[in-house]
Design a protein around this motif. Structure first.
Motif, short mmCIF file in Angstrom:
data_model
loop_
_atom_site.label_atom_id
_atom_site.label_comp_id
_atom_site.label_asym_id
_atom_site.label_seq_id
_atom_site.Cartn_x
_atom_site.Cartn_y
_atom_site.Cartn_z
N HIS A 4 5.36 -9.71 4.39
CA HIS A 4 4.97 -8.80 2.93
C HIS A 4 4.84 -7.79 3.27
N LEU A 36 1.87 -5.13 1.47
CA LEU A 36 0.16 -5.12 1.31
C LEU A 36 0.60 -3.66 0.44
N PRO A 37 0.10 -3.27 -0.39
CA PRO A 37 -0.63 -2.38 -1.29
C PRO A 37 -1.36 -1.49 -0.38
N ALA A 38 -0.88 -0.14 -0.15
CA ALA A 38 -1.40 0.78 1.06
C ALA A 38 -3.16 1.09 0.14
N GLU A 39 -4.05 1.08 1.26
CA GLU A 39 -5.44 1.17 1.13
C GLU A 39 -5.89 2.33 0.86
N ASP A 40 -6.97 2.29 0.27
CA ASP A 40 -6.53 3.34 -1.74
C ASP A 40 -7.64 4.58 -0.23
N TRP A 69 -3.82 6.16 4.96
CA TRP A 69 -2.22 5.66 5.12
C TRP A 69 -2.22 4.77 6.26
N PHE A 82 -1.10 1.08 6.02
CA PHE A 82 0.01 -0.09 5.25
C PHE A 82 -0.51 -1.67 6.08
#
Length: 300
Positions: free
Chosen positions: A63, A65-69, A72, A74
């Motif tokens: 799966h 997951l959203p990229a970390e604020d 870059w 992932f």
């Protein structure tokens, strides 16, 4: 309880990535390469099989997951579909299997980027440690990992894409998370590692060497051989004049003996003359084998 059995983080740094900008197309291709390397490595561990298509992965789900604020970075989370593949009598959750997947993945990436990983000291030691705890893990052979390396070569180049194509990043690294433990893959991605993968030349000098075949692809005439002089496995390709019916059985016999080494089968040494394939920076990448013999050759 952790949501995933194991996580892998791919992060880029340098150039415009530090300003939160990276080329969209490059990073999309890089993520495809990242997923492919994870899928092929994980499938081998779980199913004792080398696949060529990432969607053929069985026994696990990967799966995104959203990229970390602000970065870059992932993250790919892997969930193992079942634990019946090995004995969990004394093992907590899937930690042993997670460690095996990481070790296999680290071998594939690091060997691809020119960093030698001693199989006996990485996966071999892992097997010994868990065997002492009565945990039996799936057996992954070195030759199988070498085959995954071949299947992932283009994908690993694609992970470099933001670095070499639009140069919107300078470096990339992969880190794994198993439980509360974080472990980096020992090799990082850079312009130097990209050049190692893509730029090479063949020396004119002739060398006489010997070794033991650990993997071989009959379609490409490529393989890997543990070369005694280098004390590590080295890729090779058979030249046109060596691709004859009388030479292939020697390659296969040596490969078979290497695969059965845990069963006290005596190794079969191969003697050969070859030219060295080197990277732009002078690292040995492989051999072009010009002649092969079951006995020492003139010059040895």
């Amino acid at each position: 309880m952790a949501r995933f059995d194991i996580e892998f983080e791919l992060s880029y740094t340098g150039a415009t990535s530090e300003e939160h900008e990276i080329d969209f197309y490059d990073v999309s291709r890089a993520l495809l390469g990242f997923q492919r390397t994870l899928a092929l490595s994980t499938h081998l561990v779980l199913n004792d099989q080398v696949i060529t298509q990432a969607p053929s992965l069985r026994g696990a789900k990967i799966h995104a997951l959203p990229a970390e604020d602000g970065s870059w970075k992932f993250t790919a989370g892997i969930i193992f579909a079942g634990t019946a593949l090995y004995n969990l009598a004394t093992a907590p959750s899937n930690t042993p299997l997670g460690h095996l997947v990481f070790s296999a993945y680290d071998y594939v990436i690091s060997e691809s980027l020119g960093f030698h990983v001693d199989y006996d000291k990485s996966l071999g030691q892992l097997y010994e440690e868990y065997h002492a705890q009565e945990v039996e893990l799936p057996q992954v052979r070195e030759a199988q990992l070498d085959s995954v390396i071949e299947k992932c070569s283009t994908a690993i180049i694609e992970i470099h894409r933001p670095i070499f194509k639009t140069e919107t990043a300078n470096f990339a690294e992969i880190t794994t998370i198993i439980g509360n433990e974080r472990r980096p893959v020992r090799s990082t991605f850079s312009r130097d590692s990209y050049e190692y993968l893509t730029e090479e030349f063949v020396e004119e000098d002739l060398y006489y060497l010997s070794g033991f075949v650990s993997s071989y692809n009959s379609n490409t005439y490529k393989g890997r051989m543990y070369v005694k002089a280098e004390q590590r496995p080295i890729p090779f390709i058979l030249s046109e004049n060596v691709r004859k019916a009388e030479n292939i059985p020697l390659i296969i016999d040596s490969l078979k003996a290497s695969a059965l080494r845990n069963y006290q089968v005596p190794p079969i040494e191969v003697y050969f003359s070859a030219q060295k394939i080197k990277s732009k920076t002078g690292h040995l990448k492989g051999y072009v084998i010009l002649a092969i013999s079951p006995r020492p050759m003139v010059g040895q």
